[in-house]
Each structure stands twice: as C-alpha cells, then as structure tokens.
Design an enzyme around this catalytic site. Sequence first.
Site, PDB file in Angstrom:
ATOM      1  N   PHE A 132       0.843  -1.191   0.000  1.00 34.04           N
ATOM      2  CA  PHE A 132       0.000   0.000   0.000  1.00 34.04           C
ATOM      3  C   PHE A 132       0.883   1.248   0.000  1.00 34.04           C
ATOM      4  O   PHE A 132       1.931   1.275   0.650  1.00 34.04           O
ATOM      5  CB  PHE A 132      -0.922  -0.011   1.226  1.00 34.04           C
ATOM      6  CG  PHE A 132      -1.987   1.042   1.179  1.00 34.04           C
ATOM      7  CD1 PHE A 132      -3.081   0.893   0.344  1.00 34.04           C
ATOM      8  CD2 PHE A 132      -1.890   2.182   1.950  1.00 34.04           C
ATOM      9  CE1 PHE A 132      -4.076   1.866   0.283  1.00 34.04           C
ATOM     10  CE2 PHE A 132      -2.874   3.158   1.905  1.00 34.04           C
ATOM     11  CZ  PHE A 132      -3.970   3.008   1.062  1.00 34.04           C
ATOM     12  N   ASP A 207       1.442  -5.355   8.453  1.00 33.72           N
ATOM     13  CA  ASP A 207       0.285  -4.492   8.241  1.00 33.72           C
ATOM     14  C   ASP A 207      -0.922  -5.418   8.085  1.00 33.72           C
ATOM     15  O   ASP A 207      -1.017  -6.187   7.122  1.00 33.72           O
ATOM     16  CB  ASP A 207       0.505  -3.657   6.976  1.00 33.72           C
ATOM     17  CG  ASP A 207      -0.645  -2.693   6.690  1.00 33.72           C
ATOM     18  OD1 ASP A 207      -1.786  -2.975   7.113  1.00 33.72           O
ATOM     19  OD2 ASP A 207      -0.413  -1.675   6.017  1.00 33.72           O
ATOM     20  N   TYR A 232     -11.422   0.622  10.373  1.00 35.25           N
ATOM     21  CA  TYR A 232     -12.602   1.036   9.605  1.00 35.25           C
ATOM     22  C   TYR A 232     -12.962   0.080   8.473  1.00 35.25           C
ATOM     23  O   TYR A 232     -13.927   0.318   7.757  1.00 35.25           O
ATOM     24  CB  TYR A 232     -12.434   2.455   9.050  1.00 35.25           C
ATOM     25  CG  TYR A 232     -11.122   2.734   8.348  1.00 35.25           C
ATOM     26  CD1 TYR A 232     -10.892   2.299   7.055  1.00 35.25           C
ATOM     27  CD2 TYR A 232     -10.128   3.454   8.994  1.00 35.25           C
ATOM     28  CE1 TYR A 232      -9.700   2.560   6.420  1.00 35.25           C
ATOM     29  CE2 TYR A 232      -8.927   3.715   8.370  1.00 35.25           C
ATOM     30  CZ  TYR A 232      -8.717   3.273   7.074  1.00 35.25           C
ATOM     31  OH  TYR A 232      -7.523   3.527   6.447  1.00 35.25           O
ATOM     32  N   LYS A 233     -12.213  -1.020   8.316  1.00 36.63           N
ATOM     33  CA  LYS A 233     -12.551  -1.995   7.279  1.00 36.63           C
ATOM     34  C   LYS A 233     -13.418  -3.085   7.904  1.00 36.63           C
ATOM     35  O   LYS A 233     -14.607  -2.891   8.123  1.00 36.63           O
ATOM     36  CB  LYS A 233     -11.275  -2.553   6.640  1.00 36.63           C
ATOM     37  CG  LYS A 233     -10.398  -1.501   5.972  1.00 36.63           C
ATOM     38  CD  LYS A 233      -9.201  -2.119   5.307  1.00 36.63           C
ATOM     39  CE  LYS A 233      -8.199  -1.089   4.841  1.00 36.63           C
ATOM     40  NZ  LYS A 233      -8.717  -0.149   3.836  1.00 36.63           N
ATOM     41  N   ARG A 381     -12.205  -4.019  -7.130  1.00 39.42           N
ATOM     42  CA  ARG A 381     -12.127  -4.924  -5.984  1.00 39.42           C
ATOM     43  C   ARG A 381     -13.534  -5.195  -5.475  1.00 39.42           C
ATOM     44  O   ARG A 381     -14.312  -4.264  -5.240  1.00 39.42           O
ATOM     45  CB  ARG A 381     -11.291  -4.308  -4.858  1.00 39.42           C
ATOM     46  CG  ARG A 381      -9.833  -4.134  -5.177  1.00 39.42           C
ATOM     47  CD  ARG A 381      -9.033  -3.760  -3.938  1.00 39.42           C
ATOM     48  NE  ARG A 381      -9.609  -2.644  -3.209  1.00 39.42           N
ATOM     49  CZ  ARG A 381      -9.109  -2.151  -2.079  1.00 39.42           C
ATOM     50  NH1 ARG A 381      -8.031  -2.684  -1.543  1.00 39.42           N
ATOM     51  NH2 ARG A 381      -9.691  -1.132  -1.479  1.00 39.42           N
TER      52      ARG A 381
END
Length: 409
Positions: A132, A207, A232-233, A381
């Site tokens: 990322f 991560d 938040y995922k 995605r």
Amino acid sequence: MTPPSAPAARAAALDAADPLARFRDEFVPAGDVVAYLDGNSLGRPTKAAAERLARFATDEWGTRLIRGWDESWYELPLTLGDRIGAVALGAAPGQAFVGESTTVVLYKLVRAVLDLPEVAGRDEIVVDSQNFPTDRYLLEGIAAECGKRLVWIDAPGGVTLDALAVAVSDRTALVLLSHVAYRSGHLADLPEITRLAHERGALVLWDLCHSVGAMPLELDAWDVDVAAGCTYKYLNGGPGSPAFGYVRADLVERLRQPIQGWMGAAAPFEMGPAYEPHAGIRRFVSGTPTITSMLATGAMLDLIDEAGTDAIRAKSELLTAFALELADELLVPHGVAVTTPRDAARRGSHVTIDHPAFEEVVRELWATGVVPDFRRPHGIRLGLSPLSTSFDEVRIGVEAVRDALERRA
C-alpha cells in the site's frame, strides 16, 4: 413468472445455508445500495454502533462531561486494544493499543524497532513494491531520515517465502509486509515469513489492515514482533476511526516510540518537566485519543466475538469462491482478467478483477446502487465482509459488471 437465473438460484441456496446470515440484520440499512462490495475499504455501521454513538452524546459526553476521562475514557485506548487483541489478534492483554491513523502507528513502530540494539548495525529495510502506498512512502522517508537502504521485493502476485529468502540478509533490520495485499488480495504466509526473518536476525512489522476481522490471527503463537492495522474496514469503526498497534510482550518495555506525547508518559496528569515513558503498552499512546471513533469498533467486536473468526473465515472463503466462479462464468468471456489467487488458502476476503473499461464502469455501478471500488490502473475490488455481505449481493454485483460491459460491446 420468469424462472431465476442459475446464478440467482445458486446465490439463494448459499444464503439459505449460511450459518452467519442472521448477522446481516445487525447492520444499519444501506438505503439505495443493492450490493455493497467495498467492506474492505469501509465497513458498514452496525445498529449497535449507531445506538452507542447517540447514547454517548446524551448520556456520557452530555452528562458526565470532563468526568468521563476519570470514569472510562482515559483507559479506552488500552481496554479497546485488549479487546481487539483477544477477539481478533490472538494476543494476550497488555500488547495492543489504539492510537492514531495507520500511518502514524506504523511510523512509531518502525522507528522504535530500528533503534533496538540488535538491529542498530543493520542498514536495510525490506518492503515489497506492491505494498500500500502509505507503507512504501513512509519507509522512503524513514530510510532517508535514518540512513537506511530499502530493499524492494518485486512480487506483483504477492510476497512468497522464496521471494523473501532472496531479499533478507544479515544486513536486514526490518521487514514490513501486508498480510493481505491491498490490490490483489494475496494472503502472505505470515507464520513462515516471520520465522524466516527471525532466523536471519531481522524483525517483522505486519500491516493487518486487510485481514484483521476477516480471518483468525494468532500473533502471540506466531511470534509476531510488531503489527498495525486500521479499524474502519472489517472492524467497522467508521470513516477515519483510529488504528491499533501490537507489540510482543517482551518488546514492550524495550521499545521507545518516537512521538512522545503526554498520554504515553508514566504519569500523564503530573504534567512534569521531562518525558518518562509509561512502563506498559500505554507508552505507545501519544496524544489525546479520539473517544467517539472507538465506540463503533467495540460494537463490531461484539459481533465478531459472537460469530467466531473461524466461522467468519469459512464464509469469507465461500464468498470469494462464489465471486471467482461468477467472474469466470460471466466476466472472463468479456475480456476480464482475474488477479486474485485461486487457492482459498492464499487469498484474503476480496477479489480483484481487471478490465480497461472499469474506471467508467464503476461510476455507472455506483449510480445504480452497486458499490465496489476501483484501483488503478483498471481494477475492481469486490470487498466481501462476511458478517454483512450476502451471496446474492455478490451475484447482483458481478451481473451488473457484466451488463455494463455488454452495453459497451
């Protein structure tokens, strides 16, 4: 009456057999959205979170006011950290904390690890070129700051043990990798990669943004050094909810984090003239925590705890398998390429598909209530959050992509 299509019938059968189907009623209705396929970017709010936030404003913040710090807020970064550790990380108490953004938590952990005596003489940091952007940009800055050299692993399909074996040497201080690749969905072999790095004297920072809450993790058992992840995922903490960090118990008092703030001091309310770090995991907290942003995460952890991470992972594998099945059947004939690994053991909870028209297609899909996300140069995605996503949503989403491509043809 028109009989259901074969995909619709398969989706209905999978939903009928889903032991976690009842959890879908625990989320706030999604309005005009007919297929939400972006839970790996932003999880849906739970009904319990909405109730907690409303109650907090009136009953805690509203009536307790500043007294709330003494009553619970001051400890929340640690109590919620322990809750994340117990439910989602496989971590004993005292090793997880809730901090700031993922970027800031990663920075703290990287800089703290690089100052350890056992790696201070090593001048290389290993990272993969497909990680990322935050992870890569952050390490570029730290390498320049600390006089380190970045060693890049070029593994578009995901970092493997063989690729890591070539990159890690006796000059490696730290390896930073994502457990699940944000674009391809490749699931790295965390235990074996960690073991290999340790054999060569390096530490590893994982991560966990795209894996925590979607699959079982056993950080203590896997001897993980340090880790970070967002809430938040799959932890459904809401936009901008704070990240968590994990530090293995034997490293907690050995690491001195670089952003020394008053909340991480040994005696914060003494307001003393010099900084002395707290003896425990609190030393990794810097400034005043964002209390309201932590409430929603706690509500989602209750659901994850009730469902169990093994069951969540089992549904994740079924959801992604169904998405791949439909992609092969409905999208590949239109020139779509599948990027995500076919082996369920080597993929996370999202499926990535590629086509040159997808940037325009996503704009069309969003307008009709089908919500995946787009990743450049031309990837969609399908982020499948096991507790909130139905198999029929997957079917609706993939069929909508097919229809958009057929209109172009």
